[in-house]
Design a protein around this motif. Sequence first.
Motif, PDB file in Angstrom:
ATOM      1  N   LYS A  96      -6.299   8.776  -0.330  1.00 24.77           N
ATOM      2  CA  LYS A  96      -7.122   7.482  -0.144  1.00 24.77           C
ATOM      3  C   LYS A  96      -7.438   7.004  -1.306  1.00 24.77           C
ATOM      4  O   LYS A  96      -7.595   5.921  -1.246  1.00 24.77           O
ATOM      5  N   GLU A  97      -7.610   7.571  -2.594  1.00 24.56           N
ATOM      6  CA  GLU A  97      -7.887   7.077  -3.880  1.00 24.56           C
ATOM      7  C   GLU A  97      -6.983   6.113  -4.128  1.00 24.56           C
ATOM      8  O   GLU A  97      -6.977   5.050  -4.706  1.00 24.56           O
ATOM      9  N   GLU A  98      -5.720   6.547  -4.242  1.00 28.51           N
ATOM     10  CA  GLU A  98      -4.463   5.863  -4.666  1.00 28.51           C
ATOM     11  C   GLU A  98      -4.310   4.601  -3.631  1.00 28.51           C
ATOM     12  O   GLU A  98      -4.016   3.515  -4.147  1.00 28.51           O
TER      13      GLU A  98
ATOM     14  N   ARG B  52      -5.055  -1.175  -2.811  1.00 24.63           N
ATOM     15  CA  ARG B  52      -5.355  -2.504  -2.217  1.00 24.63           C
ATOM     16  C   ARG B  52      -6.198  -3.558  -3.197  1.00 24.63           C
ATOM     17  O   ARG B  52      -6.156  -4.730  -3.057  1.00 24.63           O
ATOM     18  N   GLU B  53      -6.888  -2.950  -4.170  1.00 30.07           N
ATOM     19  CA  GLU B  53      -7.371  -3.698  -5.072  1.00 30.07           C
ATOM     20  C   GLU B  53      -6.500  -4.700  -5.984  1.00 30.07           C
ATOM     21  O   GLU B  53      -6.524  -5.913  -6.119  1.00 30.07           O
TER      22      GLU B  53
ATOM     23  N   LEU C 281       0.710  -1.280   0.162  1.00 32.56           N
ATOM     24  CA  LEU C 281       0.019  -0.046  -0.021  1.00 32.56           C
ATOM     25  C   LEU C 281       0.845   1.226  -0.033  1.00 32.56           C
ATOM     26  O   LEU C 281       0.435   2.371   0.055  1.00 32.56           O
TER      27      LEU C 281
ATOM     28  N   GLU D 280      -6.695   2.748  -2.183  1.00 33.11           N
ATOM     29  CA  GLU D 280      -7.855   2.090  -2.641  1.00 33.11           C
ATOM     30  C   GLU D 280      -7.408   1.171  -3.802  1.00 33.11           C
ATOM     31  O   GLU D 280      -7.727   0.023  -3.882  1.00 33.11           O
ATOM     32  N   LYS D 281      -6.881   1.806  -4.623  1.00 34.05           N
ATOM     33  CA  LYS D 281      -6.326   1.124  -6.063  1.00 34.05           C
ATOM     34  C   LYS D 281      -5.526   0.106  -5.673  1.00 34.05           C
ATOM     35  O   LYS D 281      -5.434  -0.728  -6.375  1.00 34.05           O
TER      36      LYS D 281
END
Length: 305
Positions: free
Chosen positions: A175-177, A182-183, A53, A179-180
């Motif tokens: 936060k958006e990065e 984490r996916e 992450l 989340e990506k």
Amino acid sequence: MGCDGGTIPKRHELVKGPKKVEKVDKSAELVAKWKYCVLSQEKLRRPIVACELGRLYNKDAIIEYLLDKTAERPNTEAVVHIRGIKDIKELNLTDNPEWEGERRTAKGDRYEGHCGMFICPVVGLEMNGKHRFVYLQTCGCVFSDRAMKEVKTEICHKCGESFKYEDIVVLNGCKEEIEKLREKMEERRARVKTKKSKKSKAAETVSTPSEPKDDAQSQQVDVAEESSLPNGGESDQSGLDGPSGPSGSSTSSKDINTSKNSTSKRSIQEMEKSEAFKSLFTTHSSAKRTKAQTSNWVTHTPYHF
């Protein structure tokens, strides 16, 4: 009571409005992310590692956490996704020549909050939070995002190892990065699980048909041993006599075949042969004698030893 001497209170002193949201100092937040370990809250020192992450840790803090997960530590929520040493990567950082750190005597005439300990080896930007930095999962080298965009290549600028676009991980992203990332992490782990399951199934399919073959081979070996038991004495005698026996004649292949036929369980009279061939043997009816024809001292089969 109060308001003596003709003082007049103002509205904001009498009416209580909503509390103001406390704003976090951005400079302090950047220093905490880029200069301190997320788990132990201690200053970053080599060796420094990063997770999938993009968070920074001291390697010894991560090892202590993995050895004893039951111990009470602060900020354990930030390392729940780390299952082992394979989930982290040691970073190959470039030191900043202007960073003095503890060697410099603190005089208070210089603000070192935005001075980074490390820099980009291509562009020379300081890794202090003002600029976006990334690292490669293949080799662990760290570069600025500007250097990766200006020099587009699939070979590492520092060590020369090849990489793919999927191997690039943003350090301390928004936060958006996160989340990506984490996916991507979940997809990568799902692929590894499917590969392991396929390998295990392939190993099972390879091992299962080999078992009956082994059983068939063992049965053939047992049958061969049983068939060799009656001929054991004869084979030993023939081995002792050798090619030149007491009579001086060598054993031929025909003699071996006849001895095998005589020792077989199946009788010659039961074979589908002609009567002339069967009459050559003592088991034929013509070779048998009546009691009147045989004397007292002669055996049923007149063999003389």
